[in-house]
Design a protein around this motif. Structure first.
Motif, mmCIF file in Angstrom:
data_model
loop_
_atom_site.group_PDB
_atom_site.id
_atom_site.type_symbol
_atom_site.label_atom_id
_atom_site.label_comp_id
_atom_site.label_asym_id
_atom_site.label_seq_id
_atom_site.Cartn_x
_atom_site.Cartn_y
_atom_site.Cartn_z
ATOM 1 N N ALA A 241 30.072 11.863 -43.075
ATOM 2 C CA ALA A 241 31.408 11.371 -42.912
ATOM 3 C C ALA A 241 32.200 10.600 -43.178
ATOM 4 C CB ALA A 241 32.636 12.174 -41.586
ATOM 5 N N VAL A 266 38.183 11.775 -47.971
ATOM 6 C CA VAL A 266 38.017 13.067 -48.419
ATOM 7 C C VAL A 266 38.132 12.885 -50.274
ATOM 8 C CG1 VAL A 266 38.453 14.841 -46.762
ATOM 9 C CG2 VAL A 266 40.219 14.297 -48.264
ATOM 10 N N GLU A 271 39.304 20.090 -50.360
ATOM 11 C CA GLU A 271 38.467 19.924 -48.944
ATOM 12 C C GLU A 271 38.834 18.671 -47.651
ATOM 13 O OE1 GLU A 271 34.889 15.829 -47.849
ATOM 14 O OE2 GLU A 271 35.779 16.417 -49.913
ATOM 15 N N ALA A 272 40.513 18.476 -47.752
ATOM 16 C CA ALA A 272 40.639 18.479 -46.395
ATOM 17 C C ALA A 272 40.973 19.728 -45.301
ATOM 18 C CB ALA A 272 41.793 17.767 -46.647
ATOM 19 N N VAL A 321 44.132 12.337 -43.368
ATOM 20 C CA VAL A 321 43.274 13.004 -44.107
ATOM 21 C C VAL A 321 43.559 12.604 -45.434
ATOM 22 C CG1 VAL A 321 41.676 14.620 -44.390
ATOM 23 C CG2 VAL A 321 42.501 14.793 -42.776
#
Length: 394
Positions: A241, A266, A271-272, A321
């Motif tokens: 990550a 990301v 995906e977030a 994010v």
């Protein structure tokens, strides 16, 4: 449930803290007790120890002779690792079983002497470290456990140092006074942080203070705290990550609010969204509201992102994010690196922060006042990036 790791050096008083937490309602899982359980007579663990170290580590009654085993492994790195390879996996398995058996709203405290040495800190929502003056620890070990001063010092020296423990701990509980003082410290921690953390975690609520604006002097603990939080995210999402420390607390020497800004990269916003549930489980619930950044230099437009906070009442976090390579992602890293590299820009920002904090008592007004400065910073940072050939850093 809230998972809390509890550790401390030998003689620091970790067991007293565990007992007090149990009195407050915590479920205690004691790694020392489990390490004895998994090597009881008739267990596979004991059989494997005998195979590795010989029958001389057994008493006449067929139980593990701990002093005899200790004499074989103390000071022998290979022997110690062999023993750990037998006991630790079994303790982890039993710990997982007991954790699964706890109630959904439980506060589960894992009492683990070697938590830091085993690299377990990122696996907990919160890590408590009990710390005591070394001479006092030696005194306790000689008086309460019958060790000589030399034996006590050797046992302390064989464990990791206090500095490494402090760096791994979200909370350091000092135990240099009497038991009443220790109980009072634990009670305040339970009331003001642990209970609220469990509730926030269970209900998906993040902690945010939208009112108080306090600009604090630069604190060298901010990057240390950020590292703990990032390690927790990497552990929860997977070791690859991409999470980085950004914002004012990532710039050495820059005054800031006591809020840690992090950025998770990301590939897509889908995906977030898929990661939101897992982030909530590890202590970073999604924060409600509009998810965007101001598009610098492009009035009326925004850059999309997702936004999470922290469920921990004792640690306010902004977790942004963003899609890697997106304009908002680039600006967050560029501004950080520009302020790190150019002291004049950092100091100008510090002066502006002080003026805004003087003029605006709430965070909303403070945030709005910063926007023109950020527009100017965006241009200055872009000019700097072109001049030095900047590339995004870690």
């Amino acid at each position: 449930m809230l998972r809390v790791g509890l550790t401390g050096g030998i003689g620091a008083g970790k067991s007293a803290v565990a007992k007090r937490l149990a009195e407050r309602g915590a479920v205690i899982i004691d790694a020392d007790l489990l390490s004895r359980e998994v090597v009881r007579p008739g267990t596979e663990g004991l059989a494997e120890i005998v195979a590795a170290f010989g029958a001389g580590v057994l008493t006449a009654g067929g139980e593990l002779d701990r002093p005899a085993l200790g004499a074989k492994v103390f000071g022998d790195e290979h022997a110690r690792r062999t023993l750990e390879g037998i006991i630790h996996p079994r303790v982890r398995t039993r710990t997982a079983e007991l954790t699964r058996a706890a109630a959904p709203d439980a506060i589960v405290v894992n009492d683990v002497p070697l938590l830091v040495e085993a690299g377990l800190a990122p696996s907990y929502h919160l890590v408590l470290v009990v710390q005591t003056d070394r001479d006092l620890r030696i005194k306790r070990l000689t008086q309460l456990r019958g060790m000589t001063a030399a034996e006590a010092a050797a046992r302390i020296g064989a464990q990791t140092d206090d500095g490494r423990r402090r760096a791994a701990g979200d909370v350091v509980i000092t135990n240099d006074a009497d038991l009443d003082d220790l109980h009072a410290r634990v009670d305040v921690l339970w009331r003001d942080r642990i209970v609220g953390f469990e509730r926030n975690l269970r209900t998906g609520r993040s902690v945010v203070n939208t009112h108080d604006v306090r600009i604090l002097p630069a604190d060298p603990e901010w990057p240390v705290r950020a590292e703990r939080l990032m390690a927790r995210i990497r552990h929860g999402l997977g070791g690859d990550a991409d999470v980085r420390h950004i914002g004012s607390t990532s710039v050495p020497g820059l005054p800031a609010k006591d809020v840690i800004d992090l950025m998770l990269s990301v590939r897509t916003l889908a995906e977030a969204d898929a990661l939101a549930g897992r982030l909530g489980e590890i202590g970073f619930p999604r924060r409600a509201g509009e998810w965007f950044d101001n598009a610098r230099g492009t009035p009326g437009l925004t850059w999309p992102k997702r936004f999470h906070g922290s469920a921990d009442p004792g640690c306010e976090v902004n977790l942004h994010v963003r899609v890697a390579g997106s304009p908002g992602w680039r600006f967050a890293l560029l501004m950080r690196d520009h302020l790190r590299a150019v002291p004049e820009a950092r100091d100008a920002y510090a002066a502006a922060k002080a003026a805004w904090a003087e003029s605006f008592q709430d965070r909303i007004g403070y945030a709005e006042a910063k926007e023109p400065w950020f527009d100017a910073e965006a241009q200055a940072a872009d000019d700097w990036a072109e001049e030095v050939g900047w590339q995004p850093g870690p």
